[in-house]
Motif scaffolding. Structure first.
Motif, mmCIF file in Angstrom:
data_model
loop_
_atom_site.group_PDB
_atom_site.id
_atom_site.type_symbol
_atom_site.label_atom_id
_atom_site.label_comp_id
_atom_site.label_asym_id
_atom_site.label_seq_id
_atom_site.Cartn_x
_atom_site.Cartn_y
_atom_site.Cartn_z
ATOM 1 N N GLY A 11 28.483 35.354 106.813
ATOM 2 C CA GLY A 11 28.219 36.577 105.024
ATOM 3 C C GLY A 11 26.983 34.556 105.176
ATOM 4 N N ILE A 15 25.151 36.787 102.412
ATOM 5 C CA ILE A 15 25.284 37.156 101.182
ATOM 6 C C ILE A 15 24.200 35.933 100.217
ATOM 7 C CG2 ILE A 15 26.671 36.609 99.187
ATOM 8 C CD1 ILE A 15 29.329 37.694 101.651
ATOM 9 N N ASN A 123 22.711 23.934 103.769
ATOM 10 C CA ASN A 123 24.116 23.125 103.802
ATOM 11 C C ASN A 123 23.175 21.880 104.115
ATOM 12 O OD1 ASN A 123 26.095 24.743 104.694
ATOM 13 N ND2 ASN A 123 24.843 25.232 107.085
ATOM 14 N N ARG A 162 25.764 35.765 93.878
ATOM 15 C CA ARG A 162 25.526 37.168 93.212
ATOM 16 C C ARG A 162 25.947 37.300 91.831
ATOM 17 N NH1 ARG A 162 29.435 39.778 97.539
ATOM 18 N NH2 ARG A 162 30.080 37.478 97.897
ATOM 19 N N PHE A 182 41.472 32.499 101.303
ATOM 20 C CA PHE A 182 40.370 33.024 102.438
ATOM 21 C C PHE A 182 39.790 32.381 102.940
ATOM 22 C CE2 PHE A 182 35.571 32.887 100.571
ATOM 23 C CZ PHE A 182 35.659 32.347 99.284
ATOM 24 N N GLY A 184 36.495 31.640 104.805
ATOM 25 C CA GLY A 184 34.816 32.387 104.369
ATOM 26 C C GLY A 184 34.631 33.894 105.131
ATOM 27 N N SER A 185 33.726 34.166 105.570
ATOM 28 C CA SER A 185 33.618 35.295 105.934
ATOM 29 C C SER A 185 33.949 35.836 107.339
ATOM 30 C CB SER A 185 31.523 35.580 106.269
ATOM 31 O OG SER A 185 30.906 35.009 106.812
ATOM 32 N N GLN A 214 42.540 36.575 102.478
ATOM 33 C CA GLN A 214 41.612 37.234 103.820
ATOM 34 C C GLN A 214 41.584 36.372 104.790
ATOM 35 O OE1 GLN A 214 39.042 35.186 104.556
ATOM 36 N NE2 GLN A 214 37.408 36.606 105.216
ATOM 37 N N MET A 246 34.392 40.227 96.284
ATOM 38 C CA MET A 246 34.382 38.908 95.734
ATOM 39 C C MET A 246 34.805 38.651 93.849
ATOM 40 S SD MET A 246 36.573 37.284 97.767
ATOM 41 C CE MET A 246 35.869 35.698 99.968
ATOM 42 N N ALA A 262 28.787 26.565 102.040
ATOM 43 C CA ALA A 262 28.274 26.412 101.156
ATOM 44 C C ALA A 262 28.369 27.755 99.776
ATOM 45 C CB ALA A 262 26.393 26.595 101.923
HETATM 46 C C1 LIG Z 1 32.037 29.647 110.765
HETATM 47 C C2 LIG Z 1 30.780 28.695 110.260
HETATM 48 O O1 LIG Z 1 30.063 28.744 111.004
HETATM 49 N N1 LIG Z 1 30.616 29.112 108.785
HETATM 50 C C3 LIG Z 1 28.984 28.124 107.824
HETATM 51 C C4 LIG Z 1 29.145 30.024 107.648
HETATM 52 O O2 LIG Z 1 30.315 29.808 106.742
HETATM 53 P P1 LIG Z 1 30.209 31.528 106.152
HETATM 54 O O3 LIG Z 1 29.817 33.041 106.348
HETATM 55 O O4 LIG Z 1 32.095 31.360 105.932
HETATM 56 O O5 LIG Z 1 29.689 31.246 104.826
HETATM 57 P P2 LIG Z 1 30.116 31.094 103.101
HETATM 58 O O6 LIG Z 1 31.899 30.408 102.889
HETATM 59 O O7 LIG Z 1 28.935 30.280 103.164
HETATM 60 O O8 LIG Z 1 29.188 32.405 102.250
HETATM 61 C C5 LIG Z 1 31.022 33.590 102.633
HETATM 62 C C6 LIG Z 1 30.268 34.429 101.647
HETATM 63 O O9 LIG Z 1 31.174 35.725 102.195
HETATM 64 C C7 LIG Z 1 31.544 35.987 101.417
HETATM 65 N N2 LIG Z 1 32.945 36.797 101.605
HETATM 66 C C8 LIG Z 1 33.873 36.556 102.448
HETATM 67 C C9 LIG Z 1 34.697 36.929 102.958
HETATM 68 C C10 LIG Z 1 35.625 38.236 102.397
HETATM 69 O O10 LIG Z 1 36.614 39.211 102.673
HETATM 70 N N3 LIG Z 1 34.299 38.597 101.796
HETATM 71 C C11 LIG Z 1 33.771 38.062 101.036
HETATM 72 O O11 LIG Z 1 32.144 38.493 100.790
HETATM 73 C C12 LIG Z 1 31.895 34.625 100.642
HETATM 74 O O12 LIG Z 1 32.327 35.278 99.625
HETATM 75 C C13 LIG Z 1 30.401 34.090 100.532
HETATM 76 O O13 LIG Z 1 29.378 34.228 99.642
HETATM 77 O O14 LIG Z 1 27.632 30.362 106.475
HETATM 78 C C14 LIG Z 1 27.537 29.079 105.906
HETATM 79 C C15 LIG Z 1 26.515 28.502 105.402
HETATM 80 O O15 LIG Z 1 25.700 28.020 106.083
HETATM 81 C C16 LIG Z 1 28.554 27.237 106.261
HETATM 82 O O16 LIG Z 1 28.301 26.401 105.482
HETATM 83 C C17 LIG Z 1 29.627 27.707 106.695
HETATM 84 O O17 LIG Z 1 29.781 26.323 107.847
#
Ligand SMILES: CC(=O)N[C@H]1[C@@H](OP(=O)(O)OP(=O)(O)OC[C@H]2O[C@@H](n3ccc(=O)[nH]c3=O)[C@H](O)[C@@H]2O)O[C@H](CO)[C@@H](O)[C@@H]1O
Length: 358
Positions: A11, A15, A123, A162, A182, A184-185, A214, A246, A262
Motif C-alpha cells: 500500500g 496509495i 522514505n 488522499r 493497524f 500497515g498494508s 486490522q 481508512m 511513510a
Molecule cells: C513492511 C514494509 O516494508 N513496509 C513499508 C511499506 O509499508 P506499507 O505498505 O504498510 O506502507 P505505508 O504505511 O506507507 O502505507 C500503508 C497504506 O495502506 C493503507 N491501508 C493500510 C491498511 C489497511 O487496512 N487499509 C489501508 O488502506 C494506509 O492507509 C496507508 O495509506 O511501504 C512504506 C512506504 O514505502 C514503507 O515506509 C514501509 O516501511
C-alpha cells in the motif's frame, strides 16, 4: 496528457500513486494507465479506484533466495521489453515510478525510450527500484531531504495523501473512546501478537473503550482466534484483514496504534490523529524509526521500539494515553502542523512540467 504510473507491491507504494493520479486527472484531465504486478496490492486497489491496470511479471529481489534473485535478474530484460511494448501502445507523455516491483522495468524502459520520467520516494532511504533508476530520471519527488541525493532534480514535496484525510469530522464531545490498531498494508505480526494479550485488561481499565484491529490478509484468522481466546468482551473488539475505508476509520478513532510506514505517518499528520507508533525494525536502513521520530519529536506521537515493548509496557502506555483526552488533543494539534496538504498538487505539476504540458 497521458501518464503511465508504475509500481506497487505494498500500500505504501500504491496509495500515494492513486492520490497523484487523482490530482493529474483533476488538474489536467490526464488519462492514466497503471502498470503493476499480479501479486501486488495494486491488483485490488487500482481497479477499485476506477483506473486501468496492465500487469507485468517481475520477480522479487529482496529477502528471497539466491536462486529466486538470479531468476528475477534473468527475467528482467523480458519485463523491460514488455514495458516497452506498453509504452509504444499507450504513448505516455511521462512515466511516474512510485517504487516497488513494476517500477524498475517500467522506468528502465521509459529511460531507454527517451520518455520523461519522475520518481516518487516516500522514505528517507530509497527502495531498490528507485536506487537503480534514480540518477537517470528527469525529476524526483521525495519526502525526506536525505533521499534527494539518490536522484536527479529532486524536490522535497511530502507524501500525497488522499484528500479526505484533511477534512475528517472531529470526534464528538463525550463519545466513548475508540482505538484503531493497524499494522500497515500487510498487517504487523508484533501488534497481532501483543494486542490480544492485553485486550481484556485494557478494556477493563478504559471505560467504554472499543478496539478495531486490522491484522493483514495473511494474519487475520490467527489474530481473530487469539482475541477470541483472550477473554476480552467480544462486543468491544473487532478484527479485520484490510480496511478499505481508512478515512472513516481514522475519523472514528481517538488514538491510533500503528507501524510507521511513510504513508501511515503522512495520513496521521493530515488527519491530526494522535498515535502510538512501533516502527517495523526490519525496514531498510531502519527508515520506519526515522518516520516515527519525526512525529514523536514534534509531540504528535509516542514511539515504542519493538524490542523493548512487552505486553505490560504497551498496556500501560495505551491506558495512560486513552485516559488523558487533554494530552490527545495536544498531540492532535501537533500532528496537523506536520501535514503537507499540497504534496499531490506539487507532484502533479512536476509531472506536467517534465511532460512539457505545464
Ligand atoms: C513492511 C514494509 O516494508 N513496509 C513499508 C511499506 O509499508 P506499507 O505498505 O504498510 O506502507 P505505508 O504505511 O506507507 O502505507 C500503508 C497504506 O495502506 C493503507 N491501508 C493500510 C491498511 C489497511 O487496512 N487499509 C489501508 O488502506 C494506509 O492507509 C496507508 O495509506 O511501504 C512504506 C512506504 O514505502 C514503507 O515506509 C514501509 O516501511
Amino acid at each position: 496528457m497521458r501518464i503511465l504510473i508504475a509500481g506497487g507491491g505494498t500500500g505504501g507504494h500504491i496509495i500515494p500513486a492513486l492520490a497523484i493520479a487523482d490530482e493529474l486527472k483533476a488538474l489536467y484531465g490526464a488519462e492514466i494507465l497503471f502498470v503493476g504486478t499480479p501479486r501486488g496490492l495494486e491488483s485490488k486497489l487500482v481497479p477499485q479506484a476506477g483506473y486501468p491496470l496492465e500487469l507485468i511479471n517481475v520477480g522479487q529481489l529482496k529477502n528471497v533466495s539466491l536462486l529466486t534473485r538470479l531468476r528475477t535478474l534473468a527475467d528482467l530484460p523480458l519485463s523491460i521489453l514488455h514495458c516497452r511494448t506498453l509504452l509504444r501502445r499507450f504513448r505516455p507523455d511521462a512515466v511516474v515510478g512510485v517504487g516497488g516491483y513494476a517500477s524498475g522495468p517500467a522506468m528502465g524502459a521509459a529511460v531507454l525510450s527517451g520518455i520523461p520520467t519522475l520518481a516518487f520516494e516516500p522514505n528517507a532511504f530509497p527502495g531498490l527500484a528507485n536506487r537503480l533508476v534514480g540518477k537517470r530520471v528527469s525529476a524526483a519527488a521525495v519526502n525526506f531531504a536525505p533521499a534527494a541525493k539518490f536522484f536527479r532534480n529532486a524536490e522535497i514535496t511530502g507524501i500525497p495523501v488522499r484528500k479526505e484525510f484533511f477534512t475528517l469530522p472531529p470526534r464528538p464531545e463525550g463519545a466513548p473512546p475508540h482505538l484503531l490498531v493497524f499494522g500497515g498494508s500487510q498487517g504487523a505480526r508484533a501488534l497481532n501478537a501483543l494486542m490480544p494479550r492485553i485486550a481484556a485488561q485494557l478494556l477493563d481499565a478504559v471505560p467504554g473503550l472499543t478496539i478495531l484491529h486490522q491484522a493483514g490478509a495473511r494474519h487475520a484468522e490467527t489474530t481473530l482466534a487469539a482475541y477470541q481466546q483472550s477473554g476480552a468482551d467480544p462486543a468491544r473488539w473487532q478484527v479485520a484483514a484490510f480496511l478499505d475505508d481508512m478515512g472513516t476509520r481514522f475519523a472514528a478513532a481517538d488514538l491510533v496504534l500503528a507501524r510507521s510506514g511513510a504513508s501511515t505517518v503522512a495520513e496521521l499528520a493530515a488527519a491530526g490523529k494522535p498515535s502510538l507508533l512501533i516502527p517495523f525494525p526490519q525496514a531498510a536502513d531502519d527508515h520506519q524509526r526515522k518516520n516515527a521520530e519525526v512525529l514523536a519529536s514534534a509531540g504528535a506521537a509516542e514511539m515504542l521500539i519493538e524490542a523493548d515493548t512487552t505486553a505490560e509496557k504497551l498496556d500501560a502506555v495505551l491506558t495512560a494515553l486513552l485516559g488523558d483526552p487533554a494530552r490527545l488533543r495536544a498531540m492532535s494539534a501537533r500532528a496537523r502542523t506536520l501535514a503537507h496538504p499540497d504534496a499531490s498538487e506539487r507532484i502533479a505539476r512536476m509531472v506536467a512540467r517534465i511532460a512539457g504540458k505545464a
